[in-house]
Design an enzyme around this catalytic site. Structure first.
Site, PDB file in Angstrom:
ATOM      1  N   GLY A  99       0.745  -5.116   0.943  1.00  0.00           N
ATOM      2  CA  GLY A  99      -0.457  -5.194   0.118  1.00  0.00           C
ATOM      3  C   GLY A  99      -0.203  -5.853  -1.225  1.00  0.00           C
ATOM      4  O   GLY A  99      -1.116  -6.423  -1.824  1.00  0.00           O
TER       5      GLY A  99
ATOM      6  N   GLU B 283      -0.429  -9.410  -0.553  1.00  0.00           N
ATOM      7  CA  GLU B 283      -1.853  -9.704  -0.282  1.00  0.00           C
ATOM      8  C   GLU B 283      -2.667  -9.697  -1.571  1.00  0.00           C
ATOM      9  O   GLU B 283      -3.580 -10.517  -1.750  1.00  0.00           O
ATOM     10  CB  GLU B 283      -2.390  -8.685   0.727  1.00  0.00           C
ATOM     11  CG  GLU B 283      -1.762  -8.896   2.107  1.00  0.00           C
ATOM     12  CD  GLU B 283      -2.030  -7.751   3.071  1.00  0.00           C
ATOM     13  OE1 GLU B 283      -1.679  -6.598   2.739  1.00  0.00           O
ATOM     14  OE2 GLU B 283      -2.579  -7.998   4.151  1.00  0.00           O
TER      15      GLU B 283
ATOM     16  N   ALA C  49       0.858  -1.187   0.000  1.00  0.00           N
ATOM     17  CA  ALA C  49       0.000   0.000   0.000  1.00  0.00           C
ATOM     18  C   ALA C  49       0.894   1.237   0.000  1.00  0.00           C
ATOM     19  O   ALA C  49       2.018   1.191   0.510  1.00  0.00           O
ATOM     20  CB  ALA C  49      -0.891  -0.010   1.237  1.00  0.00           C
TER      21      ALA C  49
ATOM     22  N   GLU D 108       4.788  -5.168   7.157  1.00  0.00           N
ATOM     23  CA  GLU D 108       4.051  -4.111   7.867  1.00  0.00           C
ATOM     24  C   GLU D 108       4.541  -3.909   9.300  1.00  0.00           C
ATOM     25  O   GLU D 108       4.457  -2.817   9.844  1.00  0.00           O
ATOM     26  CB  GLU D 108       2.542  -4.436   7.875  1.00  0.00           C
ATOM     27  CG  GLU D 108       1.858  -4.290   6.523  1.00  0.00           C
ATOM     28  CD  GLU D 108       1.861  -5.568   5.696  1.00  0.00           C
ATOM     29  OE1 GLU D 108       2.663  -6.491   5.986  1.00  0.00           O
ATOM     30  OE2 GLU D 108       1.057  -5.639   4.741  1.00  0.00           O
TER      31      GLU D 108
HETATM   32  C1  HXC Z   1       5.155   4.363  -1.073  1.00  0.00           C
HETATM   33  C2  HXC Z   1       7.073   3.343  -1.821  1.00  0.00           C
HETATM   34  C3  HXC Z   1       6.643   2.108  -1.304  1.00  0.00           C
HETATM   35  C4  HXC Z   1       5.373   2.047  -0.645  1.00  0.00           C
HETATM   36  C5  HXC Z   1       8.565   1.818  -2.235  1.00  0.00           C
HETATM   37  N1  HXC Z   1       8.253   3.127  -2.385  1.00  0.00           N
HETATM   38  N2  HXC Z   1       7.604   1.179  -1.578  1.00  0.00           N
HETATM   39  N3  HXC Z   1       6.336   4.455  -1.720  1.00  0.00           N
HETATM   40  N4  HXC Z   1       4.665   3.214  -0.555  1.00  0.00           N
HETATM   41  N5  HXC Z   1       4.869   0.921  -0.163  1.00  0.00           N
HETATM   42  C6  HXC Z   1       9.057   4.156  -3.038  1.00  0.00           C
HETATM   43  C7  HXC Z   1      10.228   4.613  -2.190  1.00  0.00           C
HETATM   44  O1  HXC Z   1       9.832   5.574  -1.236  1.00  0.00           O
HETATM   45  C8  HXC Z   1      11.141   5.189  -3.229  1.00  0.00           C
HETATM   46  O2  HXC Z   1      10.673   6.470  -3.606  1.00  0.00           O
HETATM   47  C9  HXC Z   1      10.920   4.261  -4.426  1.00  0.00           C
HETATM   48  O3  HXC Z   1       9.670   3.618  -4.206  1.00  0.00           O
HETATM   49  C10 HXC Z   1      11.989   3.198  -4.525  1.00  0.00           C
HETATM   50  O4  HXC Z   1      12.117   2.576  -3.247  1.00  0.00           O
HETATM   51  P1  HXC Z   1      13.545   2.409  -2.501  1.00  0.00           P
HETATM   52  O5  HXC Z   1      13.256   2.114  -1.102  1.00  0.00           O
HETATM   53  O6  HXC Z   1      14.427   3.569  -2.788  1.00  0.00           O
HETATM   54  O7  HXC Z   1      14.129   1.131  -3.276  1.00  0.00           O
HETATM   55  P2  HXC Z   1      14.996  -0.076  -2.689  1.00  0.00           P
HETATM   56  O8  HXC Z   1      16.096   0.413  -1.801  1.00  0.00           O
HETATM   57  O9  HXC Z   1      15.345  -0.898  -3.872  1.00  0.00           O
HETATM   58  O10 HXC Z   1      13.986  -0.902  -1.770  1.00  0.00           O
HETATM   59  C11 HXC Z   1      12.813  -1.514  -2.337  1.00  0.00           C
HETATM   60  C12 HXC Z   1      11.832  -1.944  -1.231  1.00  0.00           C
HETATM   61  C13 HXC Z   1      11.592  -0.767  -0.272  1.00  0.00           C
HETATM   62  C14 HXC Z   1      12.475  -3.113  -0.429  1.00  0.00           C
HETATM   63  C15 HXC Z   1      10.573  -2.442  -1.907  1.00  0.00           C
HETATM   64  O11 HXC Z   1      11.159   0.329  -1.062  1.00  0.00           O
HETATM   65  C16 HXC Z   1      10.542  -1.026   0.747  1.00  0.00           C
HETATM   66  O12 HXC Z   1      10.823  -1.658   1.786  1.00  0.00           O
HETATM   67  N6  HXC Z   1       9.323  -0.532   0.521  1.00  0.00           N
HETATM   68  C17 HXC Z   1       8.250  -0.572   1.497  1.00  0.00           C
HETATM   69  C18 HXC Z   1       7.663  -1.958   1.564  1.00  0.00           C
HETATM   70  C19 HXC Z   1       6.555  -2.013   2.636  1.00  0.00           C
HETATM   71  O13 HXC Z   1       6.797  -1.713   3.798  1.00  0.00           O
HETATM   72  N7  HXC Z   1       5.365  -2.422   2.220  1.00  0.00           N
HETATM   73  C20 HXC Z   1       4.208  -2.536   3.088  1.00  0.00           C
HETATM   74  C21 HXC Z   1       3.426  -1.274   3.013  1.00  0.00           C
HETATM   75  S1  HXC Z   1       2.051  -1.293   4.112  1.00  0.00           S
HETATM   76  P3  HXC Z   1      11.669   7.710  -3.800  1.00  0.00           P
HETATM   77  O14 HXC Z   1      10.754   8.872  -4.059  1.00  0.00           O
HETATM   78  O15 HXC Z   1      12.490   7.826  -2.576  1.00  0.00           O
HETATM   79  O16 HXC Z   1      12.491   7.317  -5.012  1.00  0.00           O
HETATM   80  C22 HXC Z   1       0.925  -2.251   3.359  1.00  0.00           C
HETATM   81  C23 HXC Z   1      -0.338  -2.482   4.139  1.00  0.00           C
HETATM   82  C24 HXC Z   1      -1.387  -3.130   3.291  1.00  0.00           C
HETATM   83  O17 HXC Z   1       1.097  -2.724   2.310  1.00  0.00           O
HETATM   84  C25 HXC Z   1      -2.698  -3.173   4.042  1.00  0.00           C
HETATM   85  C26 HXC Z   1      -3.378  -1.879   4.134  1.00  0.00           C
HETATM   86  C27 HXC Z   1      -4.726  -1.956   4.793  1.00  0.00           C
END
Ligand code: HXC
Length: 289
Positions: free
Chosen positions: A140, A143, A97, A163
């Protein structure tokens, strides 16, 4: 036409919160000219939806969720389509998400608007959904893949529910579907630590049905979709419904449902055709009736 009807019905269902992102532009409009966050095409009899927010690793913003649900519903209603593929393309499936949309939310924002309930449209789809996963399928994104009926993975795929690192827990079914897919102990470890598993492990654990070379994932998913779409439609729909019943019912109830569905297929023309074709040593010509 199907797209228009689907978008109308989704607009009726949609909460104001879900319109926060690109979906706002659909308000009041009777048709969708183009999507902002996804690409949609048909390959043979398979509808293919490609998430298209590469800069954010396909972070699932509200607008993308609405578009995904709209596109999937439209394909579900299109008689020319027999299966649906959801992919993020060759590099990444979806990194979860969109955290930028969630960071400022309060409890009441989430709870009062029942935020994220729009995903339910995906689980109502009757045609088989295939997730074609390359790269990250996190939070997400994982999921979403698990909402599909079959997951195909490239050998570079990584699955995880990170998460916990954000101070929350999975909210789109991760704690439930992951347990059913890989069992309690493995799911618990992933959910409690946020650690990822690679494609090989996901295959071993039964989360995915197959692992192929990354550049072949989408074409393999489309070939699989077209194979499914070439079967008799009532059989495919009932088979999906029967298999999914296994998640909801006791064994006795599930076996009862399966038996009744089996019986009911003898009311179809395709059952007569399928069995006659076998005995006559020819290919069946399905009418989907
Ligand atoms: C917003 C995101 C994002 C996310 C990545 N980006 N994931 N933006 N929401 N979920 C963005 C980063 O901010 C970054 O933007 C660009 O994508 C590239 O990411 P990097 O981190 O620079 O790349 P890298 O070092 O290769 O790492 C990749 C990654 C990491 C491992 C996927 O980005 C990461 O851990 N992302 C978050 C994953 C996460 O926590 N997902 C769960 C979300 S909560 P910029 O602008 O800096 O270039 C969820 C809840 C669902 O999903 C249920 C809801 C009810």
């Amino acid at each position: 036409m199907a797209l228009r009807m689907a978008s109308r019905s989704l607009l009726r269902m949609r909460s104001p919160s879900a319109l926060a992102c690109g979906a706002r532009r659909f308000e009041g409009s009777s048709s969708i000219k183009e999507y902002e966050f996804i690409k949609v095409e048909t390959k043979g009899k398979t509808g293919v939806i490609t998430m298209d927010r590469a800069k954010t690793y396909n972070a699932l913003c509200n607008g993308m969720i609405v578009e995904l649900c709209t596109a999937v519903t439209a394909f579900d209603e299109d008689p020319a389509v027999g299966a649906i593929v959801i992919t993020g393309g060759d590099k990444v499936f979806a990194a979860g998400a969109d955290i930028t949309e969630m960071v400022g939310l309060s409890f009441s924002d989430c709870y009062n608007q029942d935020k994220f309930k729009d995903w339910a449209a995906l689980t109502r789809v009757r045609k088989p959904l295939i997730a074609a996963v390359n790269g990250y399928a996190l939070g997400g994104g994982c999921e979403l893949a698990m909402m599909c009926d079959i997951i195909l993975a490239g050998d570079d795929a990584k699955f995880g529910q990170p998460e916990i690192n954000l101070g929350v827990i999975p909210g789109w079914g991760g704690t439930q579907r992951l347990v059913r897919a890989v069992g309690k102990s493995k799911a618990m470890e992933m959910v409690l630590t946020g650690s990822m598993i690679d494609a090989k492990r996901a295959n071993w654990d039964g989360l995915v049905s197959r692992v192929v070379e990354p550049e072949k994932v989408v074409e393999t998913a489309v070939a699989l979709g077209n194979k499914i779409a070439s079967m008799s439609r009532p059989s495919v729909l009932m088979a999906k419904e029967a298999v999914n019943s296994a998640y909801e019912l006791t064994l006795t109830e599930g076996l009862h449902v399966e038996r009744r569905m089996f019986h009911s297929l003898f009311a179809t023309e395709d059952q007569k055709e399928g069995m006659a074709a076998f005995l006559e040593k020819r290919k069946p010509e399905w009418t989907h009736k």
